[in-house]
Design an enzyme around this catalytic site. Structure first.
Site, PDB file in Angstrom:
ATOM      1  N   SER A 121      40.078  35.022  33.321  1.00  0.00           N
ATOM      2  CA  SER A 121      39.397  35.269  32.045  1.00  0.00           C
ATOM      3  C   SER A 121      38.336  34.193  31.905  1.00  0.00           C
ATOM      4  CB  SER A 121      40.388  35.152  30.881  1.00  0.00           C
ATOM      5  OG  SER A 121      39.697  35.094  29.649  1.00  0.00           O
ATOM      6  N   TYR A 163      46.938  30.498  26.506  1.00  0.00           N
ATOM      7  CA  TYR A 163      46.420  31.594  27.334  1.00  0.00           C
ATOM      8  C   TYR A 163      45.315  31.063  28.254  1.00  0.00           C
ATOM      9  CZ  TYR A 163      43.828  35.896  28.420  1.00  0.00           C
ATOM     10  OH  TYR A 163      43.164  36.921  29.069  1.00  0.00           O
ATOM     11  N   LYS A 206      45.102  31.015  32.431  1.00  0.00           N
ATOM     12  CA  LYS A 206      44.002  31.615  33.211  1.00  0.00           C
ATOM     13  C   LYS A 206      43.298  30.550  34.060  1.00  0.00           C
ATOM     14  CE  LYS A 206      44.645  35.838  31.948  1.00  0.00           C
ATOM     15  NZ  LYS A 206      45.018  36.873  32.930  1.00  0.00           N
TER      16      LYS A 206
HETATM   17  N1  LIG Z   1      40.863  42.618  27.306  1.00  0.00           N
HETATM   18  C1  LIG Z   1      40.251  41.453  27.374  1.00  0.00           C
HETATM   19  O1  LIG Z   1      39.428  41.127  26.514  1.00  0.00           O
HETATM   20  C2  LIG Z   1      40.514  40.525  28.534  1.00  0.00           C
HETATM   21  C3  LIG Z   1      39.636  39.444  28.696  1.00  0.00           C
HETATM   22  C4  LIG Z   1      39.858  38.580  29.746  1.00  0.00           C
HETATM   23  C5  LIG Z   1      40.913  38.775  30.613  1.00  0.00           C
HETATM   24  N2  LIG Z   1      41.747  39.830  30.420  1.00  0.00           N
HETATM   25  C6  LIG Z   1      42.868  39.974  31.367  1.00  0.00           C
HETATM   26  O2  LIG Z   1      42.813  41.220  32.003  1.00  0.00           O
HETATM   27  C7  LIG Z   1      44.136  41.644  32.316  1.00  0.00           C
HETATM   28  C8  LIG Z   1      44.362  43.031  31.761  1.00  0.00           C
HETATM   29  O3  LIG Z   1      44.309  42.976  30.336  1.00  0.00           O
HETATM   30  P1  LIG Z   1      44.015  44.251  29.434  1.00  0.00           P
HETATM   31  O4  LIG Z   1      43.086  43.823  28.377  1.00  0.00           O
HETATM   32  O5  LIG Z   1      43.700  45.404  30.274  1.00  0.00           O
HETATM   33  O6  LIG Z   1      45.464  44.411  28.731  1.00  0.00           O
HETATM   34  P2  LIG Z   1      46.368  45.709  28.463  1.00  0.00           P
HETATM   35  O7  LIG Z   1      47.432  45.262  27.512  1.00  0.00           O
HETATM   36  O8  LIG Z   1      45.544  46.871  28.102  1.00  0.00           O
HETATM   37  O9  LIG Z   1      47.025  45.943  29.904  1.00  0.00           O
HETATM   38  C9  LIG Z   1      47.908  45.000  30.447  1.00  0.00           C
HETATM   39  C10 LIG Z   1      49.045  45.718  31.134  1.00  0.00           C
HETATM   40  O10 LIG Z   1      49.926  44.720  31.659  1.00  0.00           O
HETATM   41  C11 LIG Z   1      51.241  45.178  31.473  1.00  0.00           C
HETATM   42  N3  LIG Z   1      52.187  44.064  31.435  1.00  0.00           N
HETATM   43  C12 LIG Z   1      52.360  43.134  30.459  1.00  0.00           C
HETATM   44  N4  LIG Z   1      53.393  42.341  30.768  1.00  0.00           N
HETATM   45  C13 LIG Z   1      53.883  42.776  31.962  1.00  0.00           C
HETATM   46  C14 LIG Z   1      54.950  42.373  32.786  1.00  0.00           C
HETATM   47  N5  LIG Z   1      55.757  41.364  32.437  1.00  0.00           N
HETATM   48  N6  LIG Z   1      55.144  43.028  33.956  1.00  0.00           N
HETATM   49  C15 LIG Z   1      54.357  44.075  34.319  1.00  0.00           C
HETATM   50  N7  LIG Z   1      53.348  44.524  33.552  1.00  0.00           N
HETATM   51  C16 LIG Z   1      53.111  43.865  32.378  1.00  0.00           C
HETATM   52  C17 LIG Z   1      51.222  45.884  30.110  1.00  0.00           C
HETATM   53  O11 LIG Z   1      52.319  46.780  29.991  1.00  0.00           O
HETATM   54  C18 LIG Z   1      49.873  46.593  30.175  1.00  0.00           C
HETATM   55  O12 LIG Z   1      50.001  47.897  30.692  1.00  0.00           O
HETATM   56  C19 LIG Z   1      45.077  40.591  31.747  1.00  0.00           C
HETATM   57  O13 LIG Z   1      45.416  39.668  32.755  1.00  0.00           O
HETATM   58  C20 LIG Z   1      44.230  39.914  30.691  1.00  0.00           C
HETATM   59  O14 LIG Z   1      44.639  38.596  30.449  1.00  0.00           O
HETATM   60  C21 LIG Z   1      41.572  40.715  29.398  1.00  0.00           C
END
Ligand SMILES: NC(=O)c1ccc[n+]([C@@H]2O[C@H](COP(=O)([O-])OP(=O)(O)OC[C@H]3O[C@@H](n4cnc5c(N)ncnc54)[C@H](O)[C@@H]3O)[C@@H](O)[C@H]2O)c1
Length: 254
Positions: free
Chosen positions: A145, A158, A162
């Site tokens: 991130s 968080y 990251k």
């Molecule tokens: N959305 C944002 O703004 C953003 C920004 C920077 C980084 N990210 C990163 O991108 C990645 C995806 O995030 P997203 O926004 O798509 O989130 P999201 O919640 O839409 O998807 C995340 C998925 O991870 C699964 N998950 C959570 N805990 C789990 C576990 N213990 N075991 C297996 N699966 C698990 C959830 O069930 C979900 O389906 C994450 O690592 C997040 O930190 C997201």
């Protein structure tokens, strides 16, 4: 759109593949002809995405998986290997977050963020790498991130997880390059996913400020993040390892 010929016939495992960025990655890989194992804590969502991938004409498998548990990850990896015979690509997208000033967080939240966001990546890499080493190559893309590069208010722990993912990605890339394995990270900025919608509740001002601070003045779409992941996973990135690629509309430039 033309597909990347080099990706066809490859096999990928995507953690967190049931939602948001992981889902977009699984479907983008499927579009390129990659067979995908969709791993997620939410089994029904993994099944849905695997069905969508099959609709694109590739084999796909849903894996109920908890990345906090090494045994659960190892079981899922074995199942994917049993079904597809190999694993070329690992994408670690499972992740979680909660918005709170650091002084209002407790150890239970720290443990949860570390277990999912950092140890989840360790478990997945530990389970997949022996097979990549044995087959003489592979690629790993970890979802970091921009918070892990420059920090983010209300997301101190968080951000730390990251930052750990970024440092681990670089160190691991150095260790496994000799086996023909590349390890990179993609660092999204705020991205329009179910996670962001959950986080935004009660913190609308924070997210509006993030968009205002973004030169391109909007959220990323998960498909835009997936494009960067697919590129880094593909042989077109054959000499790129240990790198962090921000996909954030210019939010961070470092
Ligand atoms: N959305 C944002 O703004 C953003 C920004 C920077 C980084 N990210 C990163 O991108 C990645 C995806 O995030 P997203 O926004 O798509 O989130 P999201 O919640 O839409 O998807 C995340 C998925 O991870 C699964 N998950 C959570 N805990 C789990 C576990 N213990 N075991 C297996 N699966 C698990 C959830 O069930 C979900 O389906 C994450 O690592 C997040 O930190 C997201």
């Amino acid at each position: 759109m033309e597909t990347l010929k080099e990706l066809k016939e490859m096999v990928a495992l995507v953690t967190g593949g049931g939602s948001g960025i992981g889902r977009a990655v699984a479907l983008a890989l499927a579009r390129e002809g990659v067979r995908v194992a969709v791993a997620d804590l939410q089994a029904e969502k993994a099944i849905q995405v695997a069905e969508e991938a099959k609709g694109m004409g590739v084999e796909a498998l849903a894996l109920p998986m908890d990345v906090r548990q090494g045994a659960s990850v190892a079981r899922g990896v074995e199942e994917a290997l049993g079904a597809f015979g190999k694993l070329d690509i690992l994408v670690c997208a499972a992740g979680t977050d909660r918005i709170a000033p650091f002084l209002e967080t407790d150890e239970a939240l720290w443990d949860e963020l570390i277990a999912v966001n950092y140890k989840g990546v360790l478990h997945a890499c530990k389970a997949v790498l022996p097979h990549m080493v044995a087959q003489g190559g592979g690629t790993i893309v970890n979802l970091a991130s921009d918070a892990g590069r420059v920090g983010s208010s209300g997301e101190a722990v968080y951000s730390g997880t990251k930052g750990a993912v970024i440092a681990f990605t670089k160190a691991l890339a150095r260790e496994v390059a000799r086996y023909g394995i590349r390890v990179n990270a993609v660092a999204p900025g705020p991205t329009d996913t179910p996670l962001l919608h959950r986080l935004r509740q009660g913190h609308e001002g924070l997210f509006e400020a993030m968009v205002r601070a973004t030169p391109m003045r909007r959220l990323a779409q998960p498909e835009e993040v997936a494009e960067a992941v697919v590129f880094l996973a593909s042989p077109r990135a054959s000499f790129i390892t240990g790198q962090v690629l921000s996909v954030s509309g210019g939010l961070t430039m470092c």
